[in-house]
Design a protein around this motif. Structure first.
Motif, short mmCIF file in Angstrom:
data_model
loop_
_atom_site.label_atom_id
_atom_site.label_comp_id
_atom_site.label_asym_id
_atom_site.label_seq_id
_atom_site.Cartn_x
_atom_site.Cartn_y
_atom_site.Cartn_z
N THR A 70 0.82 -1.21 0.00
CA THR A 70 0.00 0.00 0.00
C THR A 70 0.86 1.26 0.00
O THR A 70 0.60 2.21 -0.75
N ILE A 71 1.89 1.26 0.83
CA ILE A 71 2.79 2.41 0.88
C ILE A 71 3.52 2.59 -0.45
O ILE A 71 3.69 3.71 -0.95
N ALA A 72 3.94 1.48 -1.05
CA ALA A 72 4.61 1.55 -2.36
C ALA A 72 3.67 2.09 -3.43
O ALA A 72 4.08 2.88 -4.29
N GLN A 73 2.41 1.66 -3.40
CA GLN A 73 1.44 2.18 -4.35
C GLN A 73 1.23 3.68 -4.16
O GLN A 73 1.08 4.43 -5.13
N TRP A 74 1.20 4.11 -2.91
CA TRP A 74 1.06 5.55 -2.63
C TRP A 74 2.20 6.33 -3.28
O TRP A 74 1.99 7.37 -3.91
N GLN A 93 -6.86 8.68 -1.30
CA GLN A 93 -7.84 8.59 -0.23
C GLN A 93 -8.07 7.13 0.17
O GLN A 93 -8.07 6.79 1.35
N ALA A 94 -8.25 6.27 -0.81
CA ALA A 94 -8.44 4.85 -0.51
C ALA A 94 -7.20 4.25 0.14
O ALA A 94 -7.30 3.48 1.10
N LEU A 95 -6.03 4.59 -0.38
CA LEU A 95 -4.80 4.03 0.17
C LEU A 95 -4.56 4.51 1.60
O LEU A 95 -4.02 3.76 2.44
N ALA A 96 -4.93 5.75 1.90
CA ALA A 96 -4.78 6.25 3.27
C ALA A 96 -5.64 5.45 4.23
O ALA A 96 -5.18 5.03 5.31
N VAL A 106 -4.59 2.74 7.39
CA VAL A 106 -5.12 2.80 8.76
C VAL A 106 -5.70 1.44 9.15
O VAL A 106 -5.44 0.92 10.25
N ILE A 107 -6.48 0.84 8.27
CA ILE A 107 -7.11 -0.45 8.59
C ILE A 107 -6.06 -1.55 8.74
O ILE A 107 -6.17 -2.43 9.61
N LEU A 108 -5.02 -1.54 7.92
CA LEU A 108 -3.96 -2.54 8.04
C LEU A 108 -3.20 -2.40 9.35
O LEU A 108 -2.81 -3.40 9.97
#
Length: 526
Positions: free
Chosen positions: A58-62, A82-85, A89-91
């Motif tokens: 997720t961080i890499a995609q950001w 927005q979705a990645l943020a 949080v959920i992860l």
């Protein structure tokens, strides 16, 4: 007739695919690994690796994302910052949750029953405990819940959103029923949660049907454009919108859709309560943000009364009912109802500032929630035979905890002060950002109610702090309560306490990240 094979860009969905694929593999592990102890170790290690890998992806995609985001499956999914943020949080909550799931007492007792299919107190359950059986299915169930919540944050179609809702809800219904102690209460909580969840899902999908009937669309953006061109306000459309919001407000735990919250929080295994209390609210808020800002924004005036009314009722009722609770878990449950009201305060006026404030608020609230329930899981009753029993959840049992375990009581005090919004905690920054967003949108009356509710709520938070540090243990019951030093639960307490302090003292970096996410969401949808 020629069938055209759809082309799906799987790469943007990599974090979700990793988590849901691993959940399916976790089910296979349950089938092929026979020894409970080995299976538990494999499931814990595998789950942690998967969640950390998904977080890294997720961080890499950001970092690699260009423009406003990527649409997938004919605009049914939108992977943007927005979705990645929200997925990040959920992860984070998932990683802390899976560690807490694996925590044990000094006697080696887990939080979950030995055999989920056995009746409470039955011979089968007794034999299962003697054989050392464990319900290690909780680990893949958590992965299914996390994967469904991640999907929930990026769906941009009302029908697909229902699918994601059911993916994570069904896993939570099962998890709530698997408490090792007080099993009848756990079963009752799961049944109530399931029945009310089924009703809310039915209400939501009925609302979707009405929206489709009024607009002939189910995707968020086309629905928004259709609303713009509908002359006058179609009663069919307005009814559908209200029903859709009701379905989401149920997951948020807002009044009057909160009736499942106290029973589910009290009856569920404490690690499940911690994860559910943090992650479910984050997922529901993420869906509300995307729906209101990308689909229902033309109806801001028409639905504002509902948001304002539910926010006020949640803050007032949640605070008042929390004041009279004598059970720590129920007190925190009604506190979560009040916090649902604080979350809704940010939606006053649908300002751009709210889109950045809400992820920070949910991160701060979620860390404090997981940390507080991790503390609750370590304060235990002592049974007549001298063994450790269930959690000591009556307020009177927490008297003198500061002398028994100063660090544990200090961490609990920190989490409670963060809930209250005391300066130098993450909760203060979160409330400040949410209230600022509401004032920018003209919602100062809501902020006034929220400030008064926060001041009143400080009483029951401080009451528990006073019990822990300024009240002596009643004579004759010094040995009735014992503090467990579970290494995994202690690790969760330390990490969440550090997070609450860091976000309260140095919030600028995280706020700037969420502001970046908010800009892309708002710009991409006008």
């Amino acid at each position: 007739m020629n069938f055209v094979t759809p082309e799906i860009a799987w790469a943007p969905l990599a974090p979700i695919i990793i988590v849901l694929g691993a959940a399916a593999i976790g089910v296979l592990i349950e089938a092929f690994v026979r020894r409970p102890a080995t299976r538990r170790t494999i499931q814990l290690g595998f789950g942690l690796v998967v969640l950390i890998a998904a977080l890294g992806t997720t961080i890499a995609q950001w970092a690699a994302l260009e423009g406003g985001g990527t649409t997938v499956m004919q605009f049914m999914l939108t992977v943007d910052r927005q979705a990645l943020a929200w997925q990040t949080v959920i992860l984070v909550f998932g990683i802390l949750g899976i560690i807490l799931f694996a925590a044990r007492t000094r006697a080696g007792e887990p939080a979950f029953t030995a055999l989920g299919s056995a009746s409470p107190g039955s011979l089968e359950e007794t034999l299962a405990r003697r054989r050392g059986l464990e319900v290690t299915e909780v680990f893949p169930l958590l992965l299914f819940a996390v994967g469904g919540m991640m999907l929930f944050t990026c769906v941009t179609d009302f029908v697909f959103l229902f699918v994601a809702l059911e993916v994570f809800s069904l896993a939570l219904y099962i998890l709530v029923a698997l408490a090792r102690r007080r099993r009848l209460m756990s079963h009752e909580a799961a049944l109530k949660y399931f029945l009310l969840g089924a009703f809310s899902s039915a209400i939501y999908i009925f609302g979707v049907a009405l929206i489709y009937g009024a607009t002939t669309q189910t995707s968020f953006a086309p629905v928004g454009r259709a609303i713009d061109v509908i002359s006058d306000r179609d009663p069919l459309l307005l009814t559908g919108v209200v029903l859709v919001l009701v379905g989401l407000l149920f997951k948020l735990g807002a009044v009057p859709f909160h009736s499942w919250t106290p029973d589910a929080y009290q009856g569920a295994p404490t690690p499940v309560t911690a994860f559910m209390g943090a992650a479910t609210k984050a997922a529901a808020t993420a869906a509300l943000v995307r729906i209101l800002y990308t689909s229902l924004y033309p109806l801001e005036w028409e639905i504002s009364w509902m948001i304002w009314a539910v926010a006020c009722l949640s803050m007032v009722l949640g605070t008042v009912l929390a004041l009279v609770q004598t059970n720590v878990k129920r007190m925190l449950a009604y506190s979560s109802v009040a916090h649902a009201g604080f979350i809704l305060v940010a939606f006053a006026g649908l300002t751009n500032e709210a889109v950045a404030a809400l992820p920070f608020y949910l991160l701060a609230y979620g860390l404090a929630t997981i940390g507080a329930f991790a503390v609750v899981s370590q304060v235990r009753e002592r049974t007549e035979d001298g063994s450790v029993g269930a959690e000591a959840v009556r307020l009177g049992q927490w008297a003198g905890l500061g002398k028994r375990s100063p660090l544990l009581a200090g961490a609990m005090a920190l989490f409670l002060l963060s809930f209250a919004g005391i300066p130098l905690t993450a909760g203060f920054i979160g409330k400040f950002e949410v209230f600022s967003a509401a004032i920018a949108g003209g919602g100062w009356p809501l902020v006034l109610v929220a400030v008064i509710a926060s001041a009143v709520a400080a009483f029951f938070y401080v009451r528990l702090v006073v019990l822990m540090f300024l009240t002596d243990v009643p004579e004759g019951i010094e040995d009735a309560v014992e503090v467990e030093d579970s290494p995994l639960a202690t690790l969760v307490v330390v990490v969440t306490a550090a997070g609450v302090i860091v976000l309260g003292v140095l919030p600028a970096g995280v706020l700037s990240v969420f502001e970046s996410a908010a800009q892309f969401l708002v710009l991409s949808n006008g």
